[in-house]
Write an enzyme that holds these catalytic residues in place. Structure first.
Site, PDB file in Angstrom:
ATOM      1  CB  CYS A   1     -24.086  45.496   5.996  1.00  0.00           C
ATOM      2  SG  CYS A   1     -23.472  43.970   6.709  1.00  0.00           S
TER       3      CYS A   1
ATOM      4  CG  HIS B   1     -27.267  46.817   8.072  1.00  0.00           C
ATOM      5  ND1 HIS B   1     -27.785  45.638   7.573  1.00  0.00           N
ATOM      6  CD2 HIS B   1     -26.127  46.486   8.734  1.00  0.00           C
ATOM      7  CE1 HIS B   1     -26.983  44.650   7.916  1.00  0.00           C
ATOM      8  NE2 HIS B   1     -25.981  45.132   8.621  1.00  0.00           N
TER       9      HIS B   1
ATOM     10  CG  ASN C   1     -25.926  41.852   9.956  1.00  0.00           C
ATOM     11  OD1 ASN C   1     -26.275  41.980   8.787  1.00  0.00           O
ATOM     12  ND2 ASN C   1     -24.899  42.506  10.468  1.00  0.00           N
TER      13      ASN C   1
END
Ligand code: COA
Length: 311
Positions: free
Chosen positions: A114, A238, A268
Site C-alpha cells: 500500500c 493511504h 482499501n
C-alpha cells in the site's frame, strides 16, 4: 531541489460496486460491524473482463488527457501494484504497449504494497534525475479481489479494486521532500512458495503500525522542510480504515478536515488509494495550483513512505 510537480491525474474503477450488505453473501458479517470498525461502506470488484491492467490503462489515459500531455513526452513509466496479472510481462509493459509510449524509456512495476504508489513516485524522480527526462507517468493499480480469501471475514471486507494515475514533471526549483522506510514483517502476507496462499493479516498489529507510521511520516516531512502542518493544505494518506485516520489526526492534533477521506466508497485499494484520492480532489477543485500537499502510504512489508510537494 529537483522536485516533482503534479500535472494531471486520472482514475478508473470496475463497473461493479458491492455495498456491505452484499458481503454477507460471502461471510458472516454485517454493515454495522464493517462501518463501525472501518468506515467502509462500499468497494468495487473486477468483473471477468476487468483486471489490474485494464484499470491501469484507463486511469493512465485519463491522467494524460488531464495533464494535456502527448504520451510521447513520457520519459518514465512506473506501475505500483501487488496484484498484476502476470509475473512477466509486468503491468507496466502492458500499459506501455496500450499507450504506445516511446521505446527508449524505463517501464517497470514497483512492489511495496500500500506504500507502493509513493515508492514509485520517488523512484520515478530518481530515474528522471539519473537518466535525464522531464515527465513521469506513475500508476497505482490493484485487483485486490484476486488476492483475497472470500471466506475470511478478517480480510475480505476491507479491500477493493481500482486504479489511479498521475503525471509529474521534474522541475529544478520545485519544493519536494520525501521519506520512506521498511521493516520486514509478516503481519500481512499473500503468496507463499507457489503463490498459492490468499491474503492473511494480523489486523491489530497492522493497526498499531499504521497509527504510528502516519504521524511519524508527517512529522519527518515537516521537520525536513522546516514547516508546520498549518503550512500544508491537504494530507492525503493511504485509505485503509477511518479509525486509523482518526487516530492519526488525534496524535497530530490537527483539524480532521485537512485529511482527505474516501475509503467509505472504495475500501482499501492498496497502491491505488492515494492516486484515486488525488484525482477526486483535483476533480472537485480541491487542488489549486501552488497548494502544498503531504501524501503518506503504509502497508504490508511493512513499508511506509511520505512525500510533500506543491501541486
Ligand atoms: N464481520 C464481523 N465480525 C468480524 C469481522 C467481520 N468482517 N472480522 C472480524 N470479526 C470479528 C472477529 O472474529 C472478532 O471476533 P471474536 O472477538 O469473537 O474473536 C471480533 O470481530 C473483533 O475482532 P478484532 O480483530 O478485535 O477487531 P478490531 O477492532 O481490531 O478490528 C480490523 C479489526 C481488521 C478492522 C482492525 O484491526 C484493522 O483495521 N486493522 C488494520 C487492517 C488494515 O487496515 N490493513 C491494511 C493496512 S494497509
Amino acid at each position: 531541489m529537483n522536485g516533482l510537480r503534479l500535472l494531471g491525474t486520472g482514475r478508473a474503477l470496475p463497473e461493479k460496486a458491492l455495498d456491505n450488505d452484499a458481503m454477507t453473501q460471502y461471510v458472516d458479517t454485517s454493515d454495522e460491524w464493517i462501518t463501525t470498525r472501518t468506515g467502509i461502506r462500499r468497494r468495487y470488484f473486477c468483473a471477468e473482463n476487468e483486471t489490474t491492467t485494464t484499470l491501469a490503462i484507463a486511469a493512465a489515459q485519463r491522467a494524460l488527457e488531464n495533464a494535456g500531455l502527448d504520451p510521447q513526452a513520457i520519459d518514465c513509466l512506473l506501475v505500483a501494484t501487488s496484484s498484476g496479472e502476470y509475473v512477466m510481462p509486468s503491468t507496466a509493459c502492458m500499459v506501455h504497449k496500450a499507450l504506445s509510449l516511446r521505446e527508449d524509456i524505463p517501464a517497470m512495476d514497483v512492489g511495496a504494497a500500500c506504500a507502493g504508489f509513493l515508492y514509485a513516485v520517488e523512484t520515478a524522480r530518481a530515474l528522471l534525475i539519473a537518466r535525464g527526462g522531464r515527465h513521469a507517468l506513475v500508476i497505482g493499480a490493484e485487483q485486490m479481489s484476486s488476492l483475497l480469501d472470500m471466506s475470511d471475514r478478517n480480510t475480505c471486507v476491507l479491500f477493493g479494486d481500482g486504479a489511479g494515475a498521475a503525471v509529474f514533471s521534474l522541475e529544478a526549483d520545485a519544493e519536494y521532500e520525501s521519506v520512506c522506510g521498511v521493516r520486514g514483517d509478516m503481519a500481512i502476507r499473500v503468496g507463499g512458495p507457489r503463490r498459492e496462499q490468499p491474503m492473511a493479516m494480523d489486523g491489530q498489529s497492522v493497526f498499531r503500525f499504521a497509527v504510528s507510521a502516519i504521524p511519524q511520516c508527517v512529522q519527518q516531512l515537516l521537520g525536513k522542510a522546516g514547516l508546520a502542518l498549518e503550512d500544508v493544505d491537504w494530507v492525503v494518506c493511504h485509505q485503509a480504515n477511518q479509525r486509523i485516520i482518526d487516530a492519526s489526526v488525534r496524535r497530530l492534533g490537527v483539524p480532521a478536515e485537512k485529511f482527505y477521506k474516501n475509503l467509505d466508497r472504495y475500501a482499501n485499494t492498496s497502491a491505488a488509494s492515494i492516486p484515486i484520492a488525488l484525482d477526486e480532489l483535483r476533480e472537485q477543485g480541491g487542488l489549486a495550483t501552488g497548494m502544498r500537499i503531504i501524501m503518506v502510504g503504509f502497508g504490508g512489508g511493512l513499508t511506509w513512505s511520505g512525500i510533500m510537494m506543491r501541486v
